[in-house]
Design an enzyme around this catalytic site. Sequence first.
Site, PDB file in Angstrom:
ATOM      1  N   GLY A 151       0.825  -1.195   0.000  1.00 10.62           N
ATOM      2  CA  GLY A 151       0.000   0.000   0.000  1.00 10.62           C
ATOM      3  C   GLY A 151       0.861   1.247   0.000  1.00 10.62           C
ATOM      4  N   CYS A 152       0.247   2.370  -0.358  1.00  9.00           N
ATOM      5  CA  CYS A 152       1.002   3.624  -0.438  1.00  9.00           C
ATOM      6  C   CYS A 152       1.412   4.128   0.947  1.00  9.00           C
ATOM      7  CB  CYS A 152       0.193   4.676  -1.179  1.00  9.00           C
ATOM      8  SG  CYS A 152      -1.541   4.821  -0.670  1.00  9.00           S
ATOM      9  N   TYR A 153       0.500   4.102   1.909  1.00 11.69           N
ATOM     10  CA  TYR A 153       0.864   4.529   3.264  1.00 11.69           C
ATOM     11  C   TYR A 153       1.984   3.656   3.848  1.00 11.69           C
ATOM     12  CZ  TYR A 153      -3.103   7.793   3.981  1.00 11.69           C
ATOM     13  OH  TYR A 153      -3.990   8.843   3.922  1.00 11.69           O
ATOM     14  N   CYS A 156       5.420   4.575   2.131  1.00 15.82           N
ATOM     15  CA  CYS A 156       5.929   5.879   2.548  1.00 15.82           C
ATOM     16  C   CYS A 156       6.440   5.842   3.988  1.00 15.82           C
ATOM     17  CB  CYS A 156       4.809   6.908   2.397  1.00 15.82           C
ATOM     18  SG  CYS A 156       5.327   8.632   2.470  1.00 15.82           S
TER      19      CYS A 156
END
Length: 353
Positions: A151-153, A156
């Site tokens: 996932g993006c979260y 990051c």
Amino acid sequence: MESKIKVSIVGVTGYTGSELVRLLVRHPQVELLELEGRSAAGQPLGNVFPHLAPLGLSVKEKLERPAEADFIFLGLPHHASAERAAEIFEQAPNTRIIDLSADFRLRDRTTYEKWYGEHHAPYLLPEALYGLPELYRKQVTANTRLVANPGCYPTCSSLALAPALSEKIIEPYVVINALSGTSGAGRGLKQNLHYSEMHDSASAYGLEGHRHAPEITQILTDVNQQAKVTVSFTPHLMPLARGMLATCSARLSPEWLAQYSANPNAAIRTLYSNFYAGEQFVRIVTTPPTTKEVFGSNYCFLYPTVDIEAGRLVVISVIDNLVKGAAGQAIQNMNLLSGLPESLGLEALGIYP
């Protein structure tokens, strides 16, 4: 002449699907084979995404030649993705799948079902590789055929905290405040995503628990050599189309602070630079980065610093949620599994301003 990698995309009518097309058509070793998108079946892709009209591609209701594809990217919602992966493997057991949903990211079925409901292909969980290359590259084998794209979260946030946890210089209790553009919520119509609701506004959500929290916990616990990491994660929605910024912090060990008391910021930057030495897509920067600086690119910019008064590490991390947070990272995984340079087709710099 070396044959190209044949690639098909399922779920091409979403933001992630369109971004996969945009990036893959520039990849020198890729041939796009088929595009599946039931909501636009039989239509030119340009009817759905006018910016892709010059490619002359069309959308099918269902893949007709799955066994001919070397890789199939799944850009479907959870549950639907697991079901489609199972179907594809029945028809084409040697085709490799890179799944951009959450269906194979969590290794533990019980944890998955707590957050997402019943798993629709649990027997595939044991063979899924978590595809965050900078942290899991060594787990790739010749037999890997299913990759769970992160996932993006989690991408990051985990890249921001991994060096400090790996070197045991922070306590295993981390706080993550992350900001996301609205494209992370997909193309579906929702009241809180309307322009009049989002413009000049910001909001926190998932305060009672967010689905990406257990994924972040899984990664950081792996990095921390299986010692459980407690994660306090608060996501925020920002009036941006794309982009993600995470502010991650944790208490530094007193021993580390005492050892580097003369210049802790120089020491922390050296630690991070050494940890990511040789990584194409992770850059340690000298000023706090902005989402604009990585817009359209597969880069993650990290700014680690020390809050001396509080005795805490603070790391600012930025990515484009649709590239390093989704489609770009998926292509990075494809390159890795194909024995190609991971940066192939992903060399483009950010678009600025």
